[in-house]
Write a protein that holds these residues in place. Structure first.
Motif, PDB file in Angstrom:
ATOM      1  N   ARG A  48       0.832  -1.206   0.000  1.00  9.41           N
ATOM      2  CA  ARG A  48       0.000   0.000   0.000  1.00  9.41           C
ATOM      3  C   ARG A  48       0.865   1.254   0.000  1.00  9.41           C
ATOM      4  NH1 ARG A  48      -2.674  -1.135   4.121  1.00  9.41           N
ATOM      5  NH2 ARG A  48      -4.484  -2.078   3.126  1.00  9.41           N
ATOM      6  N   MET A  49       1.956   1.254   0.763  1.00 10.41           N
ATOM      7  CA  MET A  49       2.851   2.399   0.786  1.00 10.41           C
ATOM      8  C   MET A  49       3.510   2.625  -0.562  1.00 10.41           C
ATOM      9  SD  MET A  49       4.629   1.920   4.530  1.00 10.41           S
ATOM     10  CE  MET A  49       5.664   3.323   4.279  1.00 10.41           C
ATOM     11  N   VAL A  50       3.907   1.533  -1.208  1.00 10.86           N
ATOM     12  CA  VAL A  50       4.526   1.661  -2.535  1.00 10.86           C
ATOM     13  C   VAL A  50       3.537   2.216  -3.535  1.00 10.86           C
ATOM     14  CG1 VAL A  50       5.563   0.374  -4.439  1.00 10.86           C
ATOM     15  CG2 VAL A  50       6.223  -0.127  -2.087  1.00 10.86           C
ATOM     16  N   LEU A  51       2.311   1.675  -3.519  1.00  7.14           N
ATOM     17  CA  LEU A  51       1.298   2.166  -4.450  1.00  7.14           C
ATOM     18  C   LEU A  51       0.940   3.635  -4.173  1.00  7.14           C
ATOM     19  CD1 LEU A  51      -1.085  -0.918  -4.673  1.00  7.14           C
ATOM     20  CD2 LEU A  51       0.519  -0.092  -6.392  1.00  7.14           C
ATOM     21  N   ALA A  52       0.848   4.024  -2.865  1.00  9.48           N
ATOM     22  CA  ALA A  52       0.532   5.413  -2.542  1.00  9.48           C
ATOM     23  C   ALA A  52       1.635   6.340  -3.009  1.00  9.48           C
ATOM     24  CB  ALA A  52       0.316   5.545  -1.045  1.00  9.48           C
ATOM     25  N   THR A  53       2.913   5.909  -2.829  1.00  5.12           N
ATOM     26  CA  THR A  53       4.027   6.740  -3.274  1.00  5.12           C
ATOM     27  C   THR A  53       4.038   6.863  -4.789  1.00  5.12           C
ATOM     28  OG1 THR A  53       5.311   6.032  -1.347  1.00  5.12           O
ATOM     29  CG2 THR A  53       6.512   7.046  -3.181  1.00  5.12           C
ATOM     30  N   ALA A  54       3.737   5.802  -5.465  1.00  3.06           N
ATOM     31  CA  ALA A  54       3.748   5.823  -6.926  1.00  3.06           C
ATOM     32  C   ALA A  54       2.587   6.630  -7.483  1.00  3.06           C
ATOM     33  CB  ALA A  54       3.714   4.392  -7.467  1.00  3.06           C
ATOM     34  N   LEU A  55       1.451   6.566  -6.808  1.00  6.52           N
ATOM     35  CA  LEU A  55       0.273   7.287  -7.301  1.00  6.52           C
ATOM     36  C   LEU A  55       0.195   8.734  -6.829  1.00  6.52           C
ATOM     37  CD1 LEU A  55      -2.448   4.510  -6.892  1.00  6.52           C
ATOM     38  CD2 LEU A  55      -1.301   5.224  -8.988  1.00  6.52           C
ATOM     39  N   HIS A  56       1.093   9.160  -5.903  1.00  8.97           N
ATOM     40  CA  HIS A  56       1.015  10.530  -5.377  1.00  8.97           C
ATOM     41  C   HIS A  56       1.170  11.597  -6.457  1.00  8.97           C
ATOM     42  CE1 HIS A  56       1.248  13.730  -2.460  1.00  8.97           C
ATOM     43  NE2 HIS A  56       2.381  14.158  -3.030  1.00  8.97           N
ATOM     44  N   PRO A  57       2.154  11.528  -7.356  1.00  6.69           N
ATOM     45  CA  PRO A  57       2.233  12.548  -8.414  1.00  6.69           C
ATOM     46  C   PRO A  57       0.993  12.594  -9.294  1.00  6.69           C
ATOM     47  CG  PRO A  57       4.276  11.338  -8.251  1.00  6.69           C
ATOM     48  CD  PRO A  57       3.296  10.594  -7.400  1.00  6.69           C
ATOM     49  N   MET A  58       0.462  11.404  -9.558  1.00 13.59           N
ATOM     50  CA  MET A  58      -0.756  11.394 -10.377  1.00 13.59           C
ATOM     51  C   MET A  58      -1.916  12.038  -9.638  1.00 13.59           C
ATOM     52  SD  MET A  58      -2.589   8.095 -12.125  1.00 13.59           S
ATOM     53  CE  MET A  58      -1.061   7.662 -12.943  1.00 13.59           C
ATOM     54  N   GLN A  59      -2.005  11.769  -8.307  1.00  7.33           N
ATOM     55  CA  GLN A  59      -3.058  12.399  -7.523  1.00  7.33           C
ATOM     56  C   GLN A  59      -2.915  13.919  -7.500  1.00  7.33           C
ATOM     57  OE1 GLN A  59      -2.804  10.520  -3.720  1.00  7.33           O
ATOM     58  NE2 GLN A  59      -3.855   8.645  -4.369  1.00  7.33           N
ATOM     59  N   ARG A  60      -1.688  14.386  -7.323  1.00  7.12           N
ATOM     60  CA  ARG A  60      -1.444  15.837  -7.319  1.00  7.12           C
ATOM     61  C   ARG A  60      -1.795  16.447  -8.669  1.00  7.12           C
ATOM     62  NH1 ARG A  60      -2.065  18.061  -3.045  1.00  7.12           N
ATOM     63  NH2 ARG A  60      -1.014  19.888  -3.951  1.00  7.12           N
ATOM     64  N   ALA A  61      -1.444  15.739  -9.737  1.00  9.19           N
ATOM     65  CA  ALA A  61      -1.759  16.251 -11.072  1.00  9.19           C
ATOM     66  C   ALA A  61      -3.269  16.302 -11.292  1.00  9.19           C
ATOM     67  CB  ALA A  61      -1.089  15.396 -12.133  1.00  9.19           C
ATOM     68  N   LEU A  62      -3.956  15.279 -10.786  1.00  9.14           N
ATOM     69  CA  LEU A  62      -5.407  15.275 -10.950  1.00  9.14           C
ATOM     70  C   LEU A  62      -6.084  16.308 -10.046  1.00  9.14           C
ATOM     71  CD1 LEU A  62      -6.055  11.404 -11.180  1.00  9.14           C
ATOM     72  CD2 LEU A  62      -6.063  13.079 -13.046  1.00  9.14           C
ATOM     73  N   LEU A  63      -5.474  16.587  -8.876  1.00 10.65           N
ATOM     74  CA  LEU A  63      -6.048  17.575  -7.967  1.00 10.65           C
ATOM     75  C   LEU A  63      -5.708  19.020  -8.339  1.00 10.65           C
ATOM     76  CD1 LEU A  63      -5.519  15.851  -4.492  1.00 10.65           C
ATOM     77  CD2 LEU A  63      -7.682  16.182  -5.709  1.00 10.65           C
ATOM     78  N   ALA A  64      -4.762  19.228  -9.247  1.00 11.13           N
ATOM     79  CA  ALA A  64      -4.352  20.588  -9.625  1.00 11.13           C
ATOM     80  C   ALA A  64      -5.523  21.411 -10.164  1.00 11.13           C
ATOM     81  CB  ALA A  64      -3.213  20.529 -10.637  1.00 11.13           C
ATOM     82  N   PRO A  65      -6.368  20.898 -11.061  1.00 18.80           N
ATOM     83  CA  PRO A  65      -7.515  21.703 -11.514  1.00 18.80           C
ATOM     84  C   PRO A  65      -8.486  22.049 -10.379  1.00 18.80           C
ATOM     85  CG  PRO A  65      -7.110  19.906 -13.017  1.00 18.80           C
ATOM     86  CD  PRO A  65      -6.261  19.636 -11.815  1.00 18.80           C
ATOM     87  N   VAL A  66      -8.683  21.060  -9.468  1.00 19.43           N
ATOM     88  CA  VAL A  66      -9.580  21.331  -8.342  1.00 19.43           C
ATOM     89  C   VAL A  66      -8.996  22.414  -7.445  1.00 19.43           C
ATOM     90  CG1 VAL A  66     -10.741  20.301  -6.352  1.00 19.43           C
ATOM     91  CG2 VAL A  66     -10.444  18.958  -8.448  1.00 19.43           C
ATOM     92  N   ASP A  67      -7.677  22.303  -7.176  1.00 18.63           N
ATOM     93  CA  ASP A  67      -7.043  23.338  -6.350  1.00 18.63           C
ATOM     94  C   ASP A  67      -7.090  24.706  -7.031  1.00 18.63           C
ATOM     95  OD1 ASP A  67      -6.480  21.385  -4.505  1.00 18.63           O
ATOM     96  OD2 ASP A  67      -4.428  21.034  -5.205  1.00 18.63           O
TER      97      ASP A  67
END
Length: 335
Positions: A48-67
């Motif tokens: 889970r930690m590996v997947l969260a670390t790997a998906l964090h940039p994608m999450q930030r990129a997806l949250l950029a329009p919302v932010d």
């Protein structure tokens, strides 16, 4: 054996596979195993930690329009609040400016009232304070209406002054109001005295095109200059002497006439007059003073007469007492 006789269909095991119930049972067992293993032994925590670390940039990129949307909304709301605060500050400034203007007007009004009180204190003529209501709607005359009438004791012919000098004269008296004819009216006239030369004259209301007032029937060689102050002479029995009336604006001397043309500027501006003093006419005041003096004289004479009578009575009583005292020894001697 010929090839056409061979059965090319797969066996039933490979053709059908696992049944749906078998798949459900296998996947349910696997899910239960993973949940138990994760809850009891934390087996999937590193994954889970590996997947969260790997998906964090994608999450930030997806949250950029919302932010960005939320930041834009906050900016717009902040601008709206700032605009509202600015408008509120402007309204407060307007209210403060209005209060300051009222304070300035009240201060000027207090100054005028103080000046009026000084004039009232300096004059021995009875007076009453009044307020100018409006200007009479007559284009051919200069009149104003005040808020005092016969009910307040105003009389026709009473002088009206303000802190700058003579304003006019009461010409019509109603129950609760009165009309004041200003000095600039074409039918107004007032005797004046030049304070510099002590020369008397009569000031009349002039035509508006030629000036508010003029000094008529002045000789062409008369000693009068621009800037001379004219005050009331008191000869008409209406205005008390010494009140400022007007200043000499222009003096025009022409050779074809024996009189000089003198234009005057009233010291009291009727357009700026709001509070005035209504004086009692000088003749009525003098008559009242004469009546009061006569009454005082009569009272003094009656008091003197009573005093003389008292003295004569006292003398008579003293004479009787002396006569009585003189008669007593004579009676004693006869015995």
């Amino acid at each position: 054996m010929s090839l056409g006789t061979l059965d090319r269909n797969p066996p039933p095991l490979f053709r059908q596979g696992l049944s749906a119930a078998s798949k459900l049972a296998v996947y349910a067992a696997l899910a239960i195993f993973l949940m138990v293993a994760d809850a009891r032994f934390k087996l999937t925590q590193p994954l889970r930690m590996v997947l969260a670390t790997a998906l964090h940039p994608m999450q930030r990129a997806l949250l950029a329009p919302v932010d960005a949307w939320e930041a834009g909304g906050d900016y717009l709301r902040g601008m709206e609040r700032a605009t509202e605060a600015e408008n509120q500050a402007r309204r407060q400034l307007v209210l403060q400016a209005e209060k300051l203007s009222r304070a300035s007007q009240l201060q000027a009004e207090n100054d005028r009232l103080r000046a009026l009180l000084k004039i009232q204190a300096a004059q021995s003529v009875p007076s009453m304070a009044a307020e100018v209501l409006y200007e009479a709607a007559d284009p051919y005359s200069r009149r104003v209406v005040i808020d005092h009438g016969s009910r307040h004791g105003v009389r026709a012919g009473a002088p009206v002054i303000n802190d700058a000098g003579v304003l006019g004269q009461v010409t019509r008296v109603y129950l609760l109001s009165s009309e004041v004819t200003l000095l600039g009216d074409k039918d107004a006239a007032i005797p004046v005295l030049n304070n510099r030369t002590q020369q008397r004259g009569v000031a009349f209301g002039g035509e508006r095109s030629e000036g508010p007032m003029e000094l008529r029937f002045m000789a062409a060689n008369a000693d009068i200059k621009e800037g001379d102050l004219l005050s009331t002479s008191g000869l008409d029995g209406v205005y008390p002497p010494g009140l400022p009336v007007a200043t000499v604006a222009t003096v025009e001397r022409r050779g074809d006439t024996s009189f000089a043309r003198v234009s005057l500027k009233p010291t009291s501006s009727p357009d700026a007059a709001r509070h005035v003093l209504v004086l009692e006419p000088l003749a009525l005041h003098e008559a009242a003073r004469s009546e009061a003096a006569a009454a005082n004289s009569a009272e003094a004479a009656s008091a003197a007469q009573r005093k003389a009578e008292i003295k004569s009575d006292a003398k008579a009583k003293a004479a009787e007492a002396r006569a009585a005292a003189a008669s007593k020894p004579a009676q004693g001697g006869e015995r």
